[in-house]
Design a protein around this motif. Sequence first.
Motif, mmCIF file in Angstrom:
data_model
loop_
_atom_site.group_PDB
_atom_site.id
_atom_site.type_symbol
_atom_site.label_atom_id
_atom_site.label_comp_id
_atom_site.label_asym_id
_atom_site.label_seq_id
_atom_site.Cartn_x
_atom_site.Cartn_y
_atom_site.Cartn_z
ATOM 1 N N VAL A 1 33.386 53.002 41.952
ATOM 2 C CA VAL A 1 33.801 53.334 40.594
ATOM 3 C C VAL A 1 35.440 53.486 41.348
ATOM 4 N N VAL B 1 34.658 47.459 35.941
ATOM 5 C CA VAL B 1 33.646 48.657 36.237
ATOM 6 C C VAL B 1 32.248 47.584 35.438
ATOM 7 N N ASP B 2 31.299 47.599 36.607
ATOM 8 C CA ASP B 2 30.317 46.552 35.966
ATOM 9 C C ASP B 2 29.348 47.225 36.035
ATOM 10 N N THR B 3 29.453 48.451 35.044
ATOM 11 C CA THR B 3 27.614 48.945 34.498
ATOM 12 C C THR B 3 28.098 49.732 33.156
ATOM 13 N N GLN C 1 40.425 44.967 38.199
ATOM 14 C CA GLN C 1 38.482 45.329 38.384
ATOM 15 C C GLN C 1 38.197 45.650 37.342
ATOM 16 N N LEU D 1 36.747 50.123 43.038
ATOM 17 C CA LEU D 1 37.576 50.303 42.660
ATOM 18 C C LEU D 1 39.018 50.671 42.510
ATOM 19 N N LEU E 1 41.871 49.095 36.192
ATOM 20 C CA LEU E 1 40.630 49.256 35.680
ATOM 21 C C LEU E 1 39.793 49.574 34.225
ATOM 22 N N ALA F 1 30.146 56.666 34.614
ATOM 23 C CA ALA F 1 30.515 56.061 35.305
ATOM 24 C C ALA F 1 32.058 55.953 34.482
ATOM 25 N N MET G 1 35.789 57.698 36.083
ATOM 26 C CA MET G 1 36.925 57.564 36.145
ATOM 27 C C MET G 1 37.406 58.171 35.222
ATOM 28 N N ARG H 1 36.797 49.681 31.514
ATOM 29 C CA ARG H 1 35.385 49.868 31.371
ATOM 30 C C ARG H 1 34.990 50.246 29.821
#
Length: 415
Positions: free
Chosen positions: A4, A178-180, A176, A7, A143, A185, A189, A145
């Motif tokens: 994180v 956050v691929d989760t 960007q 990114l 960013l 996370a 962040m 998420r």
Amino acid sequence: MSIVRELAKQAKAASRKLATLETAAKNDALLNVARQLLADRESILRANEIDLAKGKQAGLSPSLLDRLALTAARIEDMVEGIKQVVELADPVGQVMESWSRPNGLTIAKVRVPMGVVGMVYEARPNVTVDTCALCLKAGSAVLLRGSSNALNSNRALVASIKKGLEGTAIPVAAVQFVDTGDREAVDEMLRLNGLLDLVIPRGGAGLIRRVVETATVPVIETGVGNCHVYVDKEADPAMALDIILNAKCQRYGVCNAAETLLVHREIAPSWLPGALQSLRDRGVEVRGCPAVLKIVPEVKLADERDWATEFLAPILAVKIVADLSEALDHIQTYGTGHSECIVTNNQDTAAEFLQQVDAAAVYHNASTRFTDGFQYGFGAEIGISTQKLHARGPMGLRELTSYKYVVRGTGQVRS
């Protein structure tokens, strides 16, 4: 270094180049993104189908499934939103005001990009596209998420956006993701001071509360909408019915939908039976105060929780009030500062309502469903702020900028 944080560092580096780009370069890049989204429509819809299937298995509510769902038409709407953003004036570099001092200094207050905007959001994959379009046009990196419920949809959308940015002036790293679905996370962040300049949560009350309570990065609180429609004794009955049906039924699972109907006691006996029947015919469960049940006995009795609830569902709380003052008191007690409406032909009554109600948007003879960046002419919106600093209501391009003072002199020093 965590993923994180890495990114965020990449976004921060990209933001420095993005902040210096000319408007035409940003617009060309966004139009390329729009074309790419249309080209990738089928793969985006396939990814969304996976999320919808998982959501149904997990027992997501109909309103959440509606927010999650993408269609060809909704993708076209997102693309149209990008095109509208392209057509809007670029706020970056605008001189908000300027003046000269007696010592010869000239001072200008100039709009500048935020830098890096963090977006934490639930279910709605269209937020991915809206956020990117607005942030990039306003000169800021982003960013993202999204929630685990929309993970596949967001992956596909971000991949398409990045592909669209390739070969343009906007760095691909300016977006960007956050691929989760890991909740930790999000917590990390929210504490990336020095890398993120602003965090915007968009979702239900639980998400917004968590972000506000956890973040050390500045936050703009958005979204929760316990919205009211007040039908005054001097309302046009047909207009009042059209407005409440639209405000409640046009789309249930959105923050600008009406959740409570307040009705003046003088118009209630003649107007309420037909209005409530029309709502019930559309599948709305009505929960009324004791005075409502005396007029329409078949509705459910409301309790205290109903007045404070953002249902995001085909449920409406209904209360008969003695006058405007009682309606204002009710809204003050239970409203969330989002959108409030009065239906009346009395201009003085309307003026008092519009002046006294403390909300981001107040309406006279119009549906609360218009609280929307697209409807206000902002193009896409990044969210609807229900706080007062620094932005309020639908947040478009200008709300995604800050400002700095540019001071020019001819050698002045302070004595």
